[in-house]
Write a protein that holds these residues in place. Structure first.
Motif, short mmCIF file in Angstrom:
data_model
loop_
_atom_site.label_atom_id
_atom_site.label_comp_id
_atom_site.label_asym_id
_atom_site.label_seq_id
_atom_site.Cartn_x
_atom_site.Cartn_y
_atom_site.Cartn_z
N ALA A 63 0.85 -1.19 0.00
CA ALA A 63 0.00 0.00 0.00
C ALA A 63 0.89 1.24 0.00
O ALA A 63 1.90 1.29 0.68
CB ALA A 63 -0.92 0.00 1.21
N THR A 64 0.49 2.20 -0.80
CA THR A 64 1.12 3.51 -0.82
C THR A 64 0.00 4.54 -0.65
O THR A 64 -1.16 4.15 -0.44
CB THR A 64 1.87 3.74 -2.14
OG1 THR A 64 0.97 3.47 -3.24
CG2 THR A 64 3.07 2.81 -2.27
N HIS A 65 0.32 5.83 -0.76
CA HIS A 65 -0.74 6.83 -0.63
C HIS A 65 -0.58 7.93 -1.67
O HIS A 65 0.51 8.16 -2.20
CB HIS A 65 -0.78 7.40 0.79
CG HIS A 65 0.49 8.06 1.24
ND1 HIS A 65 0.89 9.32 0.84
CD2 HIS A 65 1.46 7.60 2.08
CE1 HIS A 65 2.01 9.63 1.41
NE2 HIS A 65 2.40 8.61 2.15
N TYR A 66 -1.68 8.61 -1.97
CA TYR A 66 -1.67 9.71 -2.93
C TYR A 66 -2.67 10.77 -2.47
O TYR A 66 -3.51 10.51 -1.59
CB TYR A 66 -2.01 9.21 -4.34
CG TYR A 66 -3.48 8.84 -4.56
CD1 TYR A 66 -4.32 9.66 -5.33
CD2 TYR A 66 -4.03 7.68 -4.02
CE1 TYR A 66 -5.65 9.33 -5.55
CE2 TYR A 66 -5.36 7.35 -4.23
CZ TYR A 66 -6.17 8.18 -5.00
OH TYR A 66 -7.49 7.86 -5.20
N ASP A 67 -2.59 11.92 -3.08
CA ASP A 67 -3.52 13.00 -2.76
C ASP A 67 -4.80 12.78 -3.58
O ASP A 67 -4.81 13.01 -4.79
CB ASP A 67 -2.88 14.34 -3.10
CG ASP A 67 -3.75 15.52 -2.69
OD1 ASP A 67 -4.87 15.28 -2.17
OD2 ASP A 67 -3.34 16.67 -2.88
N ALA A 68 -5.85 12.33 -2.93
CA ALA A 68 -7.09 11.96 -3.63
C ALA A 68 -7.98 13.16 -3.93
O ALA A 68 -9.03 12.99 -4.56
CB ALA A 68 -7.86 10.94 -2.80
N ALA A 87 -1.10 3.34 9.07
CA ALA A 87 0.33 3.62 9.24
C ALA A 87 0.60 5.11 9.12
O ALA A 87 -0.25 5.86 8.63
CB ALA A 87 1.15 2.84 8.19
N ALA A 88 1.77 5.52 9.56
CA ALA A 88 2.16 6.92 9.42
C ALA A 88 2.45 7.22 7.96
O ALA A 88 2.99 6.36 7.24
CB ALA A 88 3.40 7.20 10.27
N LEU A 89 2.07 8.41 7.52
CA LEU A 89 2.31 8.77 6.12
C LEU A 89 3.78 8.71 5.77
O LEU A 89 4.16 8.43 4.63
CB LEU A 89 1.76 10.17 5.84
CG LEU A 89 0.24 10.33 5.90
CD1 LEU A 89 -0.15 11.78 5.62
CD2 LEU A 89 -0.45 9.40 4.92
N SER A 90 4.63 8.92 6.77
CA SER A 90 6.08 8.89 6.52
C SER A 90 6.57 7.50 6.12
O SER A 90 7.64 7.36 5.51
CB SER A 90 6.83 9.36 7.77
OG SER A 90 6.50 8.53 8.88
N LEU A 111 -3.67 4.10 -1.63
CA LEU A 111 -4.72 4.64 -0.76
C LEU A 111 -4.69 6.17 -0.74
O LEU A 111 -3.64 6.79 -0.93
CB LEU A 111 -4.54 4.13 0.67
CG LEU A 111 -4.51 2.61 0.87
CD1 LEU A 111 -4.18 2.30 2.33
CD2 LEU A 111 -5.83 1.98 0.48
N SER A 112 -5.85 6.77 -0.49
CA SER A 112 -5.85 8.20 -0.20
C SER A 112 -5.02 8.42 1.06
O SER A 112 -4.88 7.50 1.89
CB SER A 112 -7.28 8.70 0.01
OG SER A 112 -7.81 8.17 1.21
#
Length: 320
Positions: free
Chosen positions: A131-136, A208-211, A199-200
């Protein structure tokens, strides 16, 4: 004394000759009787023919016997075919998608566990990936649903996105620390590998922490409770001559969208931007039939061709 008979006595020689002829005639007659009598040779030939005739039925009766083993063999080979669904063709690429371990969902119904219309994302299966994150932003994405009521959304990797079939699917994502979050697929991650879920930021922060940036996860399909009903939207530019149709708010992944032809139903082709197209206008503005991956069908009437308008229905797929 003269004889009263007027017949002349037969001479001895002639009498002897007549006797010989009589004996010969009697011999011939006896021979003919011997040949033609019922107890003679013709009866023996008849008796020999009888067994030949009687053997024919025995041959015909024994002919089907060899076919019985064939039938039993066929039934034996049919048994393994029932177990062939066991390999579900779930690639187990390391760090990628489906883990061979299957975790039946506690809410699944026995009859619905098969989900015969499911694509790569199947119910009751746990998938492994990252899982990673992006600006949704507002939660909109490749599925073209528009702004989301919340930002618990995610972008599915291109392979598992599967020409928008993942659009609208709810999945539960679990991190190694035991934290989990439920998200709805509204976008696609073209560069992501199979099993990867983007994930957003809001959803990622739940596990988890965004870091951390990138973490190993497992995820599985859900059929959540909801009070919402399905809505229908026609694409910009739609008319009775050409139209694009989209379903929104469905609880389970949508497998098919069909339009009425007057005499039956016609399945429309799904695009990567999550609209079903009727290129020649067939069914545009008419009754619609929606089918989820579990095979449940919902029929919707009274939806007019009103481009970009979200039109609510009174139907929703069952929970599994």
């Amino acid at each position: 004394m003269a004889s009263s008979s007027h017949r002349r006595p037969v001479p001895r020689r002639r009498r002897a000759l007549l006797s010989a002829v009589a004996v010969a005639s009697a011999g011939i007659l006896i021979a003919l009787v011997m040949v033609l009598r019922p107890d003679g040779e013709p009866r023996t030939v008849q008796a020999a023919a009888t067994p030949v005739a009687s053997t024919r039925p025995s041959v015909s009766h024994s002919a089907p016997k060899p076919t019985r083993p064939k039938q039993s063999t066929a039934s034996a080979t049919a048994t393994p075919t029932k177990t062939t669904p066991k390999p579900t063709k779930t690639p187990t690429t390391s760090g990628a998608w489906p883990s061979p371990a299957r975790t039946p969902a506690s809410t699944s119904r026995p009859a619905s566990g098969t989900a015969s219309l499911a694509g790569r994302i199947k119910p009751g299966v746990t998938y492994s990936g990252v899982a990673t994150h992006y600006d949704a932003a507002d939660g909109d994405g490749a599925c073209l649903y528009g702004p989301s009521p919340d930002l618990m959304v995610a972008a599915m990797n291109h392979t598992d996105y599967e020409t928008a079939q993942a659009c609208g699917a709810y999945i539960q994502v679990r991190a190694a620390n035991g934290a989990s979050v439920t998200v709805r697929i509204t976008n696609e991650c073209p560069e992501c590998a199979p099993g990867h879920v983007d994930l957003s930021k809001q959803a990622f922060a739940k596990i988890a922490a965004l870091s951390a940036g990138r973490i190993p996860v497992t995820w599985s399909l859900l059929s959540p409770s909801t009070s919402d009903t399905v809505s229908i939207r026609y694409k910009t530019g739609s008319s009775t001559h050409w139209c694009g149709i989209q379903a929104l708010g469905h609880r389970n992944p949508l497998a098919r969208l069909e339009v009425s032809t007057g005499g039956g139903w016609r399945q429309l082709t799904r695009t990567e931007y999550n609209y079903f197209l009727s290129e020649d206008g067939t069914g545009c503005g008419g009754p619609l039939r929606l089918t989820d991956i579990y095979g449940e069908q919902l029929t919707v009437n009274g939806i007019a061709v009103r481009p970009d308008a979200v039109q609510a229905t009174r139907v929703q797929f069952a929970r599994h």
